[in-house]
Design a protein around this motif. Structure first.
Motif, mmCIF file in Angstrom:
data_model
loop_
_atom_site.group_PDB
_atom_site.id
_atom_site.type_symbol
_atom_site.label_atom_id
_atom_site.label_comp_id
_atom_site.label_asym_id
_atom_site.label_seq_id
_atom_site.Cartn_x
_atom_site.Cartn_y
_atom_site.Cartn_z
ATOM 1 N N SER A 268 6.398 -6.573 -7.619
ATOM 2 C CA SER A 268 7.259 -5.921 -6.416
ATOM 3 C C SER A 268 6.764 -4.606 -5.831
ATOM 4 N N ARG A 271 3.243 -4.980 -4.793
ATOM 5 C CA ARG A 271 3.186 -5.596 -3.156
ATOM 6 C C ARG A 271 3.572 -4.341 -2.015
ATOM 7 N N VAL A 272 4.525 -3.875 -2.503
ATOM 8 C CA VAL A 272 5.087 -2.617 -1.438
ATOM 9 C C VAL A 272 4.042 -1.603 -1.281
ATOM 10 N N SER A 293 16.340 -2.652 -3.803
ATOM 11 C CA SER A 293 15.558 -2.707 -2.791
ATOM 12 C C SER A 293 14.432 -1.829 -2.951
ATOM 13 N N SER A 305 9.082 -3.308 2.667
ATOM 14 C CA SER A 305 10.231 -3.444 1.810
ATOM 15 C C SER A 305 10.506 -4.771 1.090
ATOM 16 N N GLU A 306 11.134 -4.877 0.105
ATOM 17 C CA GLU A 306 11.388 -6.081 -0.703
ATOM 18 C C GLU A 306 12.545 -5.954 -1.520
ATOM 19 N N GLU A 307 13.333 -6.958 -1.604
ATOM 20 C CA GLU A 307 14.645 -7.101 -2.653
ATOM 21 C C GLU A 307 14.233 -7.951 -3.677
#
Length: 368
Positions: A268, A271-272, A293, A305-307
């Motif tokens: 994650s 990726r962001v 988040s 953004s990612e959660e």
């Protein structure tokens, strides 16, 4: 001097040697490797005046003798020969010749007598560790070694003993990594030494070719370290300086505990942070009940953004970290759970592993 050997026998020790030799040198002979043939076989040695390396192996010695040739050219020549090739090296004065199949090279030489003598004096502290133990001490900490030459005492890994443990620590002032193994027999006289960054990388490169349970012999004095495995010996000067009291920066009262899957978290973060031109920009972590988040923003390249799901039931916290530093830590943990202990948005985070109580990592936050 005349010897016959095979490419595979020569290439591996040469790869170790050329890592020590500096390609650009104010003293020309320090760009060379010493080749010495005698009744015991062939030995290769080199030094940059801070690190010495000596490696021995068996070969067909027709005529004993010694010579020095340019290390990086010698390595490149051998590397580019056909696999399985037989190599003949001969020196009768003037230049050294290397013949393999239909290839022939004439390499310039410098007198062996002009090469600095390698110091093989006995060192007072002697102990053994396994390859697996030494890999752990290096791998869990080396990424946090400082690259700033002004704080030279942070340009290595600090090795010391405490509570029957041999502890390795590295820090660059923005992050800290610590791990330990059981104190080996004979290591109880260690007061604390700083092993330089270059020596660390050369030692790590050397031991990766061996099995996890192979034994590594380590000798220490106040100014030197010597590492021996099989027929290879690396001797290095130690950093002459005082490592700071790192215990003061390890958080003691971080009560907001987050438990999350390390691999999911690492992917994650990766990726962001793709939107950044480099991975040194900060990623904001916003924690709420069982939810994390991740946000990254760049005025030039956009936002992301990612959660992800986590285990967390304390107050909401928002904190920023250097994304590359986060990825460096997660790369040492790999799969499994990661425990992150936080105090508030402006205090260092303490990262640990549920199944490895010997290792911990400290990250300083960044403003986002």
């Amino acid at each position: 001097m005349k010897i016959i050997t095979e490419k595979s026998a020569l290439l591996k020790p040469l790869s170790h040697i050329q890592g020590v030799v500096e390609k650009r040198n104010t003293i020309p002979i320090l760009s060379n490797v010493v080749i010495k043939a005698d009744e015991d076989g062939l030995s290769l040695s080199a030094t940059d005046m801070d690190i010495d390396i000596l490696e021995k192996f068996n070969c067909n010695v027709i005529n004993p003798g010694s010579v020095t040739v340019t290390a990086n050219i010698f390595y490149d020549v051998v590397r580019k020969l056909m696999d399985g090739s037989e190599i003949q090296i001969e020196f009768n004065g003037g230049t050294a010749s290397l013949i393999s199949n239909k290839s022939k090279f004439q390499l310039p030489v410098l007198p062996v007598e002009d090469y600095p003598n390698l110091n093989q004096d006995d060192l007072p502290i002697n102990f053994k560790v396994t390859v697996d133990e030494l890999c752990k001490l290096i791998d869990k900490t080396k990424f946090a070694i400082s690259m700033e030459e002004t704080r030279y005492y942070l340009n290595g890994i600090y090795i010391h003993k405490h509570d029957k443990k041999l502890i390795a620590v590295a820090t660059d002032g923005h992050r800290l990594a610590r791990t330990s193994i059981s104190l080996p027999s004979g290591a109880d006289l260690i007061n604390g030494v700083i092993i330089p960054r270059k020596a660390i990388y050369e030692i790590r490169k050397l031991i990766e070719d061996f099995s996890h349970d192979d034994q590594v012999s380590i000798s220490l004095s106040d100014s030197k370290i010597r590492v021996k495995i099989s027929n290879t010996i690396i001797t290095s000067k130690l950093i002459d300086g005082n490592f700071p009291d790192y215990e003061k920066v390890i958080p003691k009262n971080n009560d907001n505990i987050v438990k999350l899957d390390c691999l999911v978290f690492s992917e994650s973060v990766d990726r962001v942070s793709t939107i950044f031109s480099d991975k040194s920009k900060s990623v904001r972590l916003s924690l709420s009940k069982n939810n994390l988040s991740l946000e990254a923003n760049s005025p030039d390249t956009g936002s992301a953004s990612e959660e992800i799901g986590i285990t967390y039931d304390k107050d909401d916290i928002s904190i920023g970290f250097n994304s590359r530093y986060l990825l460096d830590v997660t790369s040492q943990i790999g799969s499994g759970d990661l425990i992150m202990a936080l105090k508030d948005s402006g205090s260092p985070a303490l990262i640990s592993l549920p199944d490895d109580t010997e290792s911990l990592f400290v990250l300083m936050p960044m403003r986002v």
